[in-house]
Design a protein around this motif. Sequence first.
Motif, PDB file in Angstrom:
ATOM      1  N   CYS A 184       0.813  -1.227   0.000  1.00  0.00           N
ATOM      2  CA  CYS A 184       0.000   0.000   0.000  1.00  0.00           C
ATOM      3  C   CYS A 184       0.843   1.273   0.000  1.00  0.00           C
ATOM      4  O   CYS A 184       0.301   2.384   0.111  1.00  0.00           O
ATOM      5  N   SER A 185       2.187   1.131  -0.056  1.00  0.00           N
ATOM      6  CA  SER A 185       3.120   2.271  -0.078  1.00  0.00           C
ATOM      7  C   SER A 185       3.133   3.064   1.233  1.00  0.00           C
ATOM      8  O   SER A 185       3.543   4.223   1.256  1.00  0.00           O
ATOM      9  N   TRP A 186       2.700   2.438   2.325  1.00  0.00           N
ATOM     10  CA  TRP A 186       2.804   3.095   3.638  1.00  0.00           C
ATOM     11  C   TRP A 186       4.275   3.294   4.007  1.00  0.00           C
ATOM     12  O   TRP A 186       5.128   2.455   3.702  1.00  0.00           O
ATOM     13  N   LYS A 187       4.584   4.431   4.625  1.00  0.00           N
ATOM     14  CA  LYS A 187       5.932   4.696   5.113  1.00  0.00           C
ATOM     15  C   LYS A 187       5.853   5.131   6.570  1.00  0.00           C
ATOM     16  O   LYS A 187       4.828   5.657   7.027  1.00  0.00           O
ATOM     17  N   SER A 188       6.928   4.932   7.270  1.00  0.00           N
ATOM     18  CA  SER A 188       6.965   5.269   8.696  1.00  0.00           C
ATOM     19  C   SER A 188       7.151   6.770   8.889  1.00  0.00           C
ATOM     20  O   SER A 188       8.194   7.242   9.350  1.00  0.00           O
ATOM     21  N   ASP A 189       6.116   7.527   8.525  1.00  0.00           N
ATOM     22  CA  ASP A 189       6.170   8.977   8.663  1.00  0.00           C
ATOM     23  C   ASP A 189       5.925   9.383  10.118  1.00  0.00           C
ATOM     24  O   ASP A 189       5.147   8.737  10.833  1.00  0.00           O
ATOM     25  N   CYS A 190       6.576  10.465  10.528  1.00  0.00           N
ATOM     26  CA  CYS A 190       6.335  11.001  11.859  1.00  0.00           C
ATOM     27  C   CYS A 190       4.991  11.727  11.859  1.00  0.00           C
ATOM     28  O   CYS A 190       4.731  12.542  10.970  1.00  0.00           O
ATOM     29  N   PRO A 191       4.112  11.474  12.843  1.00  0.00           N
ATOM     30  CA  PRO A 191       2.813  12.155  12.863  1.00  0.00           C
ATOM     31  C   PRO A 191       2.913  13.643  13.187  1.00  0.00           C
ATOM     32  O   PRO A 191       1.945  14.379  12.993  1.00  0.00           O
ATOM     33  N   HIS A 192       4.071  14.084  13.681  1.00  0.00           N
ATOM     34  CA  HIS A 192       4.219  15.477  14.099  1.00  0.00           C
ATOM     35  C   HIS A 192       5.141  16.288  13.189  1.00  0.00           C
ATOM     36  O   HIS A 192       5.248  17.507  13.354  1.00  0.00           O
ATOM     37  N   CYS A 193       5.830  15.608  12.255  1.00  0.00           N
ATOM     38  CA  CYS A 193       6.796  16.297  11.390  1.00  0.00           C
ATOM     39  C   CYS A 193       6.615  15.821   9.948  1.00  0.00           C
ATOM     40  O   CYS A 193       6.091  14.738   9.705  1.00  0.00           O
ATOM     41  N   SER A 194       7.077  16.630   9.031  1.00  0.00           N
ATOM     42  CA  SER A 194       7.083  16.214   7.628  1.00  0.00           C
ATOM     43  C   SER A 194       8.400  15.493   7.347  1.00  0.00           C
ATOM     44  O   SER A 194       9.208  15.909   6.513  1.00  0.00           O
ATOM     45  N   ALA A 195       8.624  14.405   8.078  1.00  0.00           N
ATOM     46  CA  ALA A 195       9.841  13.611   7.952  1.00  0.00           C
ATOM     47  C   ALA A 195       9.511  12.171   8.338  1.00  0.00           C
ATOM     48  O   ALA A 195       8.483  11.898   8.972  1.00  0.00           O
ATOM     49  N   HIS A 196      10.385  11.258   7.935  1.00  0.00           N
ATOM     50  CA  HIS A 196      10.185   9.850   8.269  1.00  0.00           C
ATOM     51  C   HIS A 196      10.720   9.556   9.664  1.00  0.00           C
ATOM     52  O   HIS A 196      11.671  10.192  10.135  1.00  0.00           O
ATOM     53  N   GLN A 197      10.125   8.553  10.303  1.00  0.00           N
ATOM     54  CA  GLN A 197      10.701   8.015  11.528  1.00  0.00           C
ATOM     55  C   GLN A 197      11.744   6.975  11.148  1.00  0.00           C
ATOM     56  O   GLN A 197      11.523   6.120  10.283  1.00  0.00           O
ATOM     57  N   VAL A 198      12.881   7.037  11.800  1.00  0.00           N
ATOM     58  CA  VAL A 198      14.003   6.156  11.490  1.00  0.00           C
ATOM     59  C   VAL A 198      13.851   4.854  12.265  1.00  0.00           C
ATOM     60  O   VAL A 198      13.506   4.851  13.454  1.00  0.00           O
ATOM     61  N   PHE A 199      14.108   3.755  11.582  1.00  0.00           N
ATOM     62  CA  PHE A 199      14.010   2.436  12.208  1.00  0.00           C
ATOM     63  C   PHE A 199      15.292   2.127  12.958  1.00  0.00           C
ATOM     64  O   PHE A 199      16.375   2.097  12.383  1.00  0.00           O
TER      65      PHE A 199
END
Length: 725
Positions: free
Chosen positions: A412-427
Motif C-alpha cells: 500500500c506504499s505506507w511509510k513510517s512517517d512522523c505524525p508530528h513532522c514532515s519527515a520519516h521516523q528512522v528504524f
Amino acid sequence: MSHIVHVAVQTPAHSAVGDLLSYRSDEELAPGTLVRVPLGKREMLGVVWDPPASAEPIPEGIELRGIAGVLKGIAPLSQEWRRLVAFAAHYYQRSVGEIAVSALPPHLRDMTPEQLARRLAPPKAAKPKRRSKKAQAEAIEETAEPVVEVTATPTTIPLLALSAEQALVFEQIEQQSGPFLLYGSTGSGKTEVYLRAVQAVLDANPEAQALVMVPEINLTPQLEERFVARFTPQYGTDAVVSMHSGMTNPQRLRSWLAAHTGRARIVLGTRMAIFASVPQLALIVVDEEHDASYKQQEGARYSARDLALWRGRATHSKVILGSATPSLESWHASTPADSGGPGRYLRLNMPSRIGSASLPKVRLVDMTQQPRKAVFSPPLLDAITERVQRGEQSLILLNRRGFAPVLFCADCSWKSDCPHCSAHQVFHKGDRTLRCHHCGFTQRVPFVCPSCGNPDIMPLGKGTEQLQEELERLLRNVQRPDGNPARVGRIDADTTKAKGSLEEQLAQVHAGDVDVLVGTQMVAKGHDFRRITLVAAVQPDSALYSSDYRAPERLFCLLMQAAGRAGRDAQYVTAQDSHPEMWIQSHDAQNAVYAALRRHDYPAFAKQQLQERLDAGMPPYAFQAIVRADARTQEAAQAFLLAATQVARDANLPYLDEVFLYPPIPMAVQRVANVERAQMLLEATNRSALLRFLNAWQQYLHWLRGLPEHRPLVRWLVDVDPLSI
C-alpha cells in the motif's frame, strides 16, 4: 542617594521589550557588575551596562523598581567583553541582554547574592574529632619525630622537535600579527603548532591567557589531555580549564570563574567558549575552522569563528584558524604568506604529514559496475578482510544513524512517517523502535502495516546499525592474527548517550579491541587513531543531490577529513609495511568532487567552487540572511513573511534598493513538532547595506507580530550568514 542604572536582562529579541531596562540603585554600580533585578513577577540575573549615548530622562511620575541584589565577589565584566556582546547582538539581530546573560554559566544565573557568597567563601576547617587518651598519646609520639617536607617536582613534558614546515609556520606566527589561516593537511602537526603558539604568548606575559576552540564536545577530552600534560607542570593544575555543554553546571561555573579571575591561563571549549570572560586574552585558536558546528542553530544564531576574528581584532590578540579543508569564505579571504597579496588573513601552509607518513591513496569504486544491491563491493570487502588479518583497523563512514531511514510497505506504499513532522521516523533495530530525529517522537515498530495489515514491511536505505550487522555477517569467518574472530564496533549518537561511553569506546579503538569501526561524522574528524589504515565511505552520493549550494563543500570536507584518519602513525605503517587507503563507493564516480579528492587537491576544488559561486552571485561574493516564521499553519507562516516584505516596501526602508527579497517558501522539513516553518532569503552584495536594512526592519517585524491577523504565528527569527538554505 539613588542612582539610575541600565541593566541588560534576558529578554528575547521578538519580545520588543528593548535592549536595556532602567532600575534604581542605592549605590553606584560599575558597568559589568552582576545584579539580581525584578522583571514582572520574576527575579533574574542582569548585567549593569554602559549608559546609552542617547538616554532619555525618566518621565515624571514613573517610579523605577530597585535592584534586588548585587553579586559581590565577582569583578565586573570587562569593557572588551561588553563590546563583544553588543557587537554580536547588533550583527545577529538579537537583544543585548539575551546574549549577555546566556553567555554566563547557568549555575550563576540562578544564584542569589547570598548563595554566591557561600559558593565563594573558603571551606571551613573540619572540627577535630574527639580522640581517646591512647590515640592522643600515639599522635604526640608521631609528631615528636622530625618532619621532612617533600616537595613534588612536576614532570616537564619534553617538547617535540618541529618539522621544517612547522618551524617555518611557527616563526611566521611569531613575527606577524595575523589573523592566520593555517592550512595543514591531516596529520601535519597543527596541534603542536597551537601548543607552541600558546606557550609563546604565556611566556611573553605572565598574565596572558589563550582561548582554544574545537567544534564538538567529543574532541575536547583528547585536546585537553595534551594541553594539561604540556602546561600544568609549569603553570599549575588550574592553568587549563574546559567549557562545553557536556559539563555539569557546577563544573561550568568553576571553569568560568577560573577564566574570569585569570587563574586559568588556557580555556578550551566549543563555540560557547567564545563568550567566556577572558580579561587578559592574547591568543585565539579555532581548530577545524570550517566545521558547521561553530554556527549556533538555536536562539542567537552566531558564528563562533567569525566572532573569534572580531574579538581578536578588538583585543589586539592573535587569531589562528586551522583546518585541512578551510571554509571557502576563509580561503577566499586569505592570501599566501609569500605572495604579499591584499587578503584579510595570512595563509600558512603545511602540506606534508609528520615523519615519513604519506596521505592515503584514494580508490573510487563505480557501484554501477558492482553486484546489484551490494552494500560493500567485493574489492572493498577484500581490502577490509586483508586489514583485519594483518591486525590493522578500518573505519567505515556513513553519516546516517539507525538501522534504516524508513520502513516501507510494498502493498500500500505506507511509510513510517512522523505524525508530528514532515519527515520519516528512522528504524532502530536495537530496541525495535521508530524514532523521529527532528522532534524525538518514539514508538514501537508495528508487527504489521498500520494501513493494510501486510506483515512484510521492509526497511529502505542503510544506517550505521545495518552496516555493523552486515559487516559482522560478512566477517564472521575472518580471524585476527591472534586467532580470534574479527570485532566490529560502532560509534554514533545512539551508542554514546551514556556519560563516559564515548571515551570508553574510543579507548577500545585505541587499544586495538576493535578491528572495524562503523561511525558517523563524529569519528571522521579530529581523532588521532594510530592503527587505522583504511577508511571507506560507502554511500556518500546523497550529499551531491542537495538543493543547498554548500553541499559539495560539506561533502568534500567530510571525506577529506575522514581520509585523514588513515595512516597517521608513520612508524606503525612502516612496521606493518602497510599502504593507507581511502575507498569511496559511488554511483557518480566521475564527479568533480571525487576527482579533486583523489589528488588531495583542496586548492583546485576551492578554485572550482569559488568560480561557481562567483558566477551565481553566492557567498562569499554576496551576503545573505534568512527570516524564518513558525506558525500553526503554513499559510499563516508565509502570510507573515509576505506582509513583512510589503511593509518594507511601503515604508521605503533604507537600503531597500540594495537588498533583494526572495518570495517566502516552506523549509525543507516544513513541519517539526506540529509547527509549520517557512523562510525568506535576503541577499545583498554589500554587508553593511544588508545589516542596516535588517536593523531598520526590526521595528516593523515587531509591529506585524502584534496584529490580530498574525496571531497564529508562533515565532519569527533572523539568521544572518546562514549555513544552510
